[in-house]
Design a protein around this motif. Structure first.
Motif, PDB file in Angstrom:
ATOM      1  N   LEU A   1     -14.081-102.130  -1.686  1.00 17.59           N
ATOM      2  CA  LEU A   1     -15.478-102.461  -2.072  1.00 17.59           C
ATOM      3  C   LEU A   1     -16.235-102.792  -0.691  1.00 17.59           C
ATOM      4  CD1 LEU A   1     -15.035-104.459  -5.246  1.00 17.59           C
ATOM      5  CD2 LEU A   1     -15.545-102.064  -5.012  1.00 17.59           C
TER       6      LEU A   1
ATOM      7  N   LEU B   1     -25.750-100.937  -5.068  1.00 17.44           N
ATOM      8  CA  LEU B   1     -25.272-101.870  -5.850  1.00 17.44           C
ATOM      9  C   LEU B   1     -24.035-101.604  -6.613  1.00 17.44           C
ATOM     10  CD1 LEU B   1     -28.751-103.115  -7.377  1.00 17.44           C
ATOM     11  CD2 LEU B   1     -27.570-104.033  -5.273  1.00 17.44           C
ATOM     12  N   LEU B   2     -23.406-100.480  -6.641  1.00 17.22           N
ATOM     13  CA  LEU B   2     -22.155-100.311  -7.199  1.00 17.22           C
ATOM     14  C   LEU B   2     -21.209-101.054  -6.844  1.00 17.22           C
ATOM     15  CD1 LEU B   2     -22.116 -96.303  -7.242  1.00 17.22           C
ATOM     16  CD2 LEU B   2     -22.569 -97.666  -9.201  1.00 17.22           C
ATOM     17  N   ALA B   3     -20.698-101.034  -5.684  1.00 18.13           N
ATOM     18  CA  ALA B   3     -19.653-102.210  -5.298  1.00 18.13           C
ATOM     19  C   ALA B   3     -19.887-103.583  -5.699  1.00 18.13           C
ATOM     20  CB  ALA B   3     -19.229-101.857  -3.742  1.00 18.13           C
TER      21      ALA B   3
ATOM     22  N   PRO C   1     -26.816 -96.670  -5.814  1.00 21.89           N
ATOM     23  CA  PRO C   1     -25.388 -96.473  -5.466  1.00 21.89           C
ATOM     24  C   PRO C   1     -24.852 -97.734  -4.511  1.00 21.89           C
ATOM     25  CG  PRO C   1     -26.199 -94.204  -4.929  1.00 21.89           C
ATOM     26  CD  PRO C   1     -27.319 -95.294  -5.539  1.00 21.89           C
TER      27      PRO C   1
ATOM     28  N   SER D   1     -19.433-100.805   0.519  1.00 22.73           N
ATOM     29  CA  SER D   1     -20.799-101.266   0.627  1.00 22.73           C
ATOM     30  C   SER D   1     -21.435-101.000   2.044  1.00 22.73           C
ATOM     31  CB  SER D   1     -20.667-102.868   0.634  1.00 22.73           C
ATOM     32  OG  SER D   1     -20.398-103.380  -0.789  1.00 22.73           O
TER      33      SER D   1
ATOM     34  N   PHE E   1     -13.573 -97.142  -5.453  1.00 20.74           N
ATOM     35  CA  PHE E   1     -13.104 -97.428  -6.582  1.00 20.74           C
ATOM     36  C   PHE E   1     -11.912 -96.562  -6.901  1.00 20.74           C
ATOM     37  CE2 PHE E   1     -17.771 -98.029  -6.743  1.00 20.74           C
ATOM     38  CZ  PHE E   1     -17.643 -99.107  -7.530  1.00 20.74           C
TER      39      PHE E   1
END
Lengths: 297, 283
Positions: A266, B129-131, B127, A270, A261
């Motif tokens: 991203l 699942l955040l992205a 965390p 992940s 962020f």
């Protein structure tokens, strides 16, 4: 009548499970699958993606910041396990003594810090850890009658100890509630029988109480490990939205947050998320295995 | 053998000692909120002076609260926190109770598959699942909107798990069958039979969810950018970033942020602790 039966077996279930299934599928399962795709991509913000195959994981293995974050997180977790849980069990044992007056009040007092919530605990502990005027240093000064004038730079040189201390204040009473509930379920007959057989207090604790509260103990340990490994708010806020000096307070989830962020990748975030998930699943499986092994003996 | 009264004295001594240690940060918080910036640096708890007990009572001030109320967006942030927490708590409790009822009292193809998937998903760390959630919310156009913060949290697997357990234990199948034979519809059975029987779980889960949303930081931090949408947790951290050295102000902000939750808990204490330990001890 027939229409009614069709309604019962076909339609009614989906009135109840439907909203849940749709929401769960869209906001839990779909992101979960998507995280697998993202882990093999590099992104620049949420819109621009590029396939990079296994390169995220290759980079992760050689990423010193990731290993540092993992080390810090492990340190925090061990601190929680070996300091916080014994304190929690100790408090529960004190409160479980028969005939303690004001048990409810003590329990409420010890439990209260866990209601404060991580972001607010972090904000509250900011001035407590302050180097010059902070409560901790000034308190040590006062306790030694003014003989000692410590100027520990808690949030610079003792980052992890400080975080463990803040978490201890917050969660010791929370875990105590679990231990106390377990202790109150220990069978009185068993304890009496042990006393009649001539067991002293320690033997009763070791051979009756410990085996009886072991399942709850295992649950609390697992919950603590999983929670500690996902620590974010405490260090993020206490270190002014950074990893602290030399990233001494960087945790795994904080690193995930920074890459995803702040940097906007991203994909790499992940990949970090999956390593964290696999690690926690491994720990959960190990705990189950140890549990089974114990029960077989 | 240690004499009983000595042992009792030691136990009470330890309990009082740990209680004092626990309460010190609270005292520090309350005292700090009532002090000026200058007094905060000069004294640990209450400023000394020539008032009662040697304390300078006249130096305590409510100015920090006034500043929060009029000069900073704290009232708005508090409204945001109330709105977000209340909608989240009611919505999640309703959806999880409905899911728990459907998965235990109704028969339909796919029931065991759904149950299995939900229980398996309990081990997903948040965390992870955040992205992907951020990307999804971007694609749905829900970033920087309350819907984007609330919708993804409405179906926690943990909640369905809890309500499934509660329905299995607290709502007998025979009772549900009897009501069906008497001609009651499923919605009526759910509302008038099942829900009252799992009432303690409803209370506990409402409270847990409210608290979880109130203390949520990473969610609003990522999803909400507009300052006027931010709840207390994020707003206060931003305030701290700008006025970080004005500790009196920051402590006052922290105090008003935790006070509502503390009051709510004191009112509903019993339900909360029973809900907290229900899954662990009896399960």
């Amino acid at each position: 009548m027939k229409r009614n039966r069709i309604y019962h077996s076909r339609v009614a279930p989906w009135i109840f499970v439907g909203p849940f299934v749709v929401s769960f599928g869209l906001f839990t399962l779909w992101p979960l699958l998507q995280s697998l795709v993202l882990a093999f991509q590099q992104t620049f913000g949420p819109a621009t993606t590029r396939w990079v195959g296994l390169r995220n994981f290759e980079y992760l293995i050689g990423d010193p910041l990731f290993w540092q974050a993992l080390g810090n997180t492990a340190q925090f977790t061990l601190g929680s396990l070996f300091i916080q849980l014994p304190v929690a069990l100790g408090l529960a044992l004190l409160l479980n003594r028969p005939g303690i007056r004001g048990r409810g009040l003590y329990r409420l007092t010890f439990f209260a810090p866990s209601l404060v919530g991580l972001p607010f605990v972090a904000i509250l502990f900011g001035p407590i850890f302050e180097k010059r005027t902070g409560l901790l240093n000034a308190g040590l000064h006062w306790l030694t009658g003014g003989a000692w004038n410590p100027e520990f730079a808690w949030m610079q040189n003792y980052v992890m100890s400080s975080l463990i201390l803040a978490a201890l204040w917050m969660y010791a009473g929370f875990n105590m509630v679990y231990f106390l509930a377990a202790l109150q379920n220990v069978s009185k007959e068993l304890l009496e029988a042990a006393t009649i057989d001539g067991c002293n207090a320690w033997q009763r604790f070791r051979h009756v109480v410990i085996p009886e509260i072991r399942p709850v103990g295992g649950f609390v340990v697992l919950l603590s490990v999983i929670g500690s490994f996902q620590m974010f708010e405490l260090s993020y806020i206490l270190l002014n939205n950074s990893g602290g000096p030399d990233n001494r307070g960087l945790t795994v989830v904080m690193y995930l947050y920074q890459t995803g962020f702040l940097t906007g990748d991203l994909g790499y975030a992940s990949a970090i998320g999956w390593v964290l998930a696999l690690l926690l699943m491994g720990i959960a499986l190990l705990q189950r295995h140890l549990n089974r092994k114990y029960e077989d003996n | 053998m240690i004499p009983t009264h000595t042992l009792r004295a030691v136990i009470y001594g330890l309990l009082i000692f740990f209680s004092v240690l626990t309460l010190i940060p609270f005292a520090y918080l309350v005292a700090g909120a009532l002090k000026t910036k200058y007094d905060f640096a000069a004294t640990l708890f209450l400023p000394s002076g020539d008032g009662f007990l040697g304390i300078g009572w006249d130096r305590l001030t409510l100015r920090n609260f006034g500043a929060l109320l009029f000069d900073f967006p704290v009232p708005r942030a508090m409204l945001n926190s109330f709105f977000y927490s209340a909608v989240h708590a009611v919505g999640a409790t309703l959806l999880c109770a409905m899911g728990g009822y459907g998965l235990t009292k109704l028969h339909f193809p796919g029931r065991s598959l759904i149950t299995g998937v939900v229980l398996l998903s309990l081990i997903i760390p948040g965390p992870l699942l955040l992205a992907p959630s951020f990307q999804l919310l971007y694609q749905l156009g829900l970033l920087d909107r309350y819907a984007g913060l609330i919708l993804p949290g409405l179906t926690p697997a943990f909640g369905v798990f809890l309500f499934r357990q509660a329905m299995l234990r607290g709502v007998p199948d025979e009772l549900v069958e009897a009501a069906r034979i008497d001609g009651a519809g499923e919605i009526r059975i759910f509302l008038e039979l099942a829900l009252p029987l799992v009432r303690p779980m409803i209370g506990a889960f409402l409270l847990i969810s409210f608290l979880g949303a109130w203390n949520n930081f990473i969610g609003p931090q990522i999803i909400l950018q507009s300052p006027e949408l931010q709840p207390l947790s994020v707003a206060l951290n931003n305030l701290r970033g700008v006025y970080g050295t004005d500790y009196g102000l920051i402590m006052a902000g922290t105090l008003v942020s935790i006070a509502p939750v503390m009051c709510l808990f004191l009112l509903l204490q019993r339900e909360f602790i029973s809900g907290l330990t229900a899954g662990a001890v009896k399960g």
